[in-house]
Design a protein around this motif. Structure first.
Motif, mmCIF file in Angstrom:
data_model
loop_
_atom_site.group_PDB
_atom_site.id
_atom_site.type_symbol
_atom_site.label_atom_id
_atom_site.label_comp_id
_atom_site.label_asym_id
_atom_site.label_seq_id
_atom_site.Cartn_x
_atom_site.Cartn_y
_atom_site.Cartn_z
ATOM 1 N N MET A 128 -4.902 0.883 -3.132
ATOM 2 C CA MET A 128 -4.676 1.601 -3.172
ATOM 3 C C MET A 128 -5.879 2.193 -2.749
ATOM 4 N N PHE A 129 -5.744 3.435 -1.955
ATOM 5 C CA PHE A 129 -6.629 4.540 -1.673
ATOM 6 C C PHE A 129 -7.256 5.892 -2.600
ATOM 7 N N LEU A 189 1.165 -1.432 0.178
ATOM 8 C CA LEU A 189 -0.199 -0.142 0.842
ATOM 9 C C LEU A 189 0.981 1.367 0.520
ATOM 10 N N ILE A 190 0.953 1.673 -0.863
ATOM 11 C CA ILE A 190 1.520 3.276 -0.948
ATOM 12 C C ILE A 190 0.874 5.051 -1.175
ATOM 13 N N GLU A 191 1.640 5.512 -0.693
ATOM 14 C CA GLU A 191 0.874 6.916 -1.375
ATOM 15 C C GLU A 191 1.356 8.272 -1.741
ATOM 16 N N GLY A 192 0.982 9.066 -3.049
ATOM 17 C CA GLY A 192 1.923 9.938 -2.977
ATOM 18 C C GLY A 192 1.287 10.670 -2.301
ATOM 19 N N LEU A 193 3.128 10.880 -1.019
ATOM 20 C CA LEU A 193 2.448 12.206 0.244
ATOM 21 C C LEU A 193 3.077 13.842 -0.293
ATOM 22 N N ALA A 194 4.193 13.664 -1.507
ATOM 23 C CA ALA A 194 4.449 15.030 -1.942
ATOM 24 C C ALA A 194 3.412 15.640 -2.641
ATOM 25 N N THR A 202 -3.988 14.380 -0.005
ATOM 26 C CA THR A 202 -3.654 13.430 0.377
ATOM 27 C C THR A 202 -3.567 12.687 1.653
ATOM 28 N N ILE A 203 -2.991 13.189 1.995
ATOM 29 C CA ILE A 203 -3.507 13.301 3.684
ATOM 30 C C ILE A 203 -4.266 12.654 4.076
ATOM 31 N N SER A 204 -5.360 14.664 3.423
ATOM 32 C CA SER A 204 -6.269 14.826 4.447
ATOM 33 C C SER A 204 -7.369 13.356 4.047
ATOM 34 N N HIS A 205 -7.235 12.916 2.783
ATOM 35 C CA HIS A 205 -8.058 11.715 2.506
ATOM 36 C C HIS A 205 -8.175 10.798 3.437
ATOM 37 N N TYR A 206 -6.754 10.383 3.684
ATOM 38 C CA TYR A 206 -6.626 9.066 5.307
ATOM 39 C C TYR A 206 -7.534 9.613 6.466
ATOM 40 N N LEU A 207 -7.047 10.707 6.818
ATOM 41 C CA LEU A 207 -6.720 11.390 8.061
ATOM 42 C C LEU A 207 -8.647 11.171 8.144
#
Length: 429
Positions: free
Chosen positions: A274-275, A193-198, A202-207
């Protein structure tokens, strides 16, 4: 020499006429001095939406030779900055796209966005087609300020072949998700599982769903209100730890790449989970991705919040208070059934209008996504649109810092509470 110059001048003029929208089928145009200009601003300089918008403008100008659409566009974060600057300067475009909830509310509070209740009341055939749930994020103090163009939700996609190979099934709980990721890692898959944290969003979508699982709903409602938020509940710190655990499965690579690159990795079979937004289904389908299934964010055991909600939000079109009758006519035309159906067909987006997503213009995945959104009991907005902008920015930058090892969860929470305190003070004035 003079003949050569004349030929060059003729070619340049002819090219300019084509670029400006000349079309043999268009017929006579109104004199430039009589044309009415409509300013039109969106956030899609990339495909497939860019071509759709260019075609949309060309078709409208063909139908209305007395109208010139002046289209401008920049991408996501630049759009947020530019639209806010235009609000501050009083030069808001006639027609512009907007996210829902706090983003829209901040624009509305400027007093420069037109309420559209009168348009909806005057043309029920136009306004009654929309799914009512998709108006909520654009409604403030009983007034509607935007009409949605598309609806979206966040789900996990998974490679069905990989799951079948290792006897895995979609998880119902967070612990089950971790077991799946561990199994994939143990079998040699470098990035289960990976996300493009650049991309900070994308971070807000997880939080969003993590916090909604962990924090009592009444507490969230208080904290997400910029006038009352404190963010003292321990669920926020716990949520950041869960985010860090999930992102650890992407290793160092996840901190340096963008979401689009991860989507391409899923399409090529390199990443099995992937999310992703339902709006992206067509993009992975067009890349000949493996057969995929979906599941929602699983329930986090022991959480004091509300599991099983769907994260997502509509995005729509709004009008400036200075919009002319011609701009209002263009605005309504953008959202008619023909254009909404074409939008789904061309872009793969799910549109929130009756019968505009069907088997003639959408894949089975997109149709299922439309039904999921239409029938869900509760949707929560994207986290960065749910909270005050400054608080959302701290959480997103903090998520990047946590994964880069330059900040701890406690460091980030101190910054969040400081931002919340400043917001409360601002609203207390």
């Amino acid at each position: 020499m003079k003949k050569s110059v004349a030929v060059i001048v003729f070619c340049v003029l002819a090219g300019f006429m084509v670029f400006a929208g000349g079309n043999q089928e268009k017929g006579p145009s109104a004199p430039v001095s009589q044309q009415k200009t409509i300013t039109f601003f969106h956030r899609w300089p990339n495909e497939p939406k860019y071509s759709y918008m260019v075609d949309l403008v060309a078709r409208y100008e063909k139908l209305h030779p007395d109208v010139k659409i002046q289209m401008d566009y920049v991408l996501n974060d630049s759009y947020k900055e530019k639209i806010r600057a235009e609000v501050a300067s009083g030069d808001l475009p006639d027609v512009f796209c907007t996210w829902s909830d706090s983003f829209a509310r901040n624009l509305v509070e400027s007093g420069k966005v037109r309420a559209i209740n009168d348009l909806m009341e005057a043309d029920k055939a136009w306004s009654s087609r929309v799914f009512p749930s998709q108006l909520q994020g654009f409604t403030f103090d009983g007034k509607v300020y935007a009409m949605p163009m598309m609806m979206d939700a966040k789900v996990f996609v998974y490679n069905k072949e990989v799951f079948a190979k290792y006897g895995l099934t979609p998880p119902k709980t967070y612990s089950e998700l971790i077991r799946i990721l561990d199994t994939l890692k143990a079998n040699g898959i470098e990035y289960p599982l990976i996300e493009g944290l650049a991309d900070p969003w994308t971070i807000s979508h997880y939080l969003g769903p993590i916090f909604y699982n962990l924090v009592p709903e009444e507490t969230s409602l208080t904290d997400y209100n910029p006038a009352t938020g404190t963010f003292t509940d321990p669920g926020y710190a716990e949520g950041l730890k869960i985010f860090k655990q999930l992102k650890s499965y992407g290793g160092d690579l996840g901190t340096s790449i963008k979401h689009e690159e991860v989507r391409n990795m899923f399409s090529s079979g390199e990443v099995p989970v992937m999310f992703i937004e339902t709006a992206e289904f067509k993009l992975i389908e067009d890349n000949d991705c493996p057969d995929f299934g979906t599941f929602g964010f699983p329930a986090i055991e022991g959480g004091k919040g509300k599991p099983g909600v769907l994260e997502g939000a509509p995005e729509g079109w709004a009008l400036s208070t200075k919009a002319s009758p011609e701009a209002i006519e263009f605005y309504k035309w953008i959202l008619n059934d023909e254009n909404m159906s074409k939008f789904t067909k061309d872009t793969g987006e799910t549109t929130p209008y009756n019968d505009t997503v069907n088997d003639s213009n959408a894949s089975s995945h997109t149709i299922a996504a439309a039904e999921l959104i239409k029938n869900t009991k509760q949707m929560i907005p994207w986290f960065d649109n749910a909270v005050g902008i400054s608080v959302g920015d701290v959480f997103m930058r903090g998520g990047q810092s946590i994964m880069a090892g330059s900040a701890t969860v406690d460091d980030v929470m101190v910054q969040v509470r400081d931002a919340a305190t400043k917001l409360r003070a601002k609203y207390a004035k």
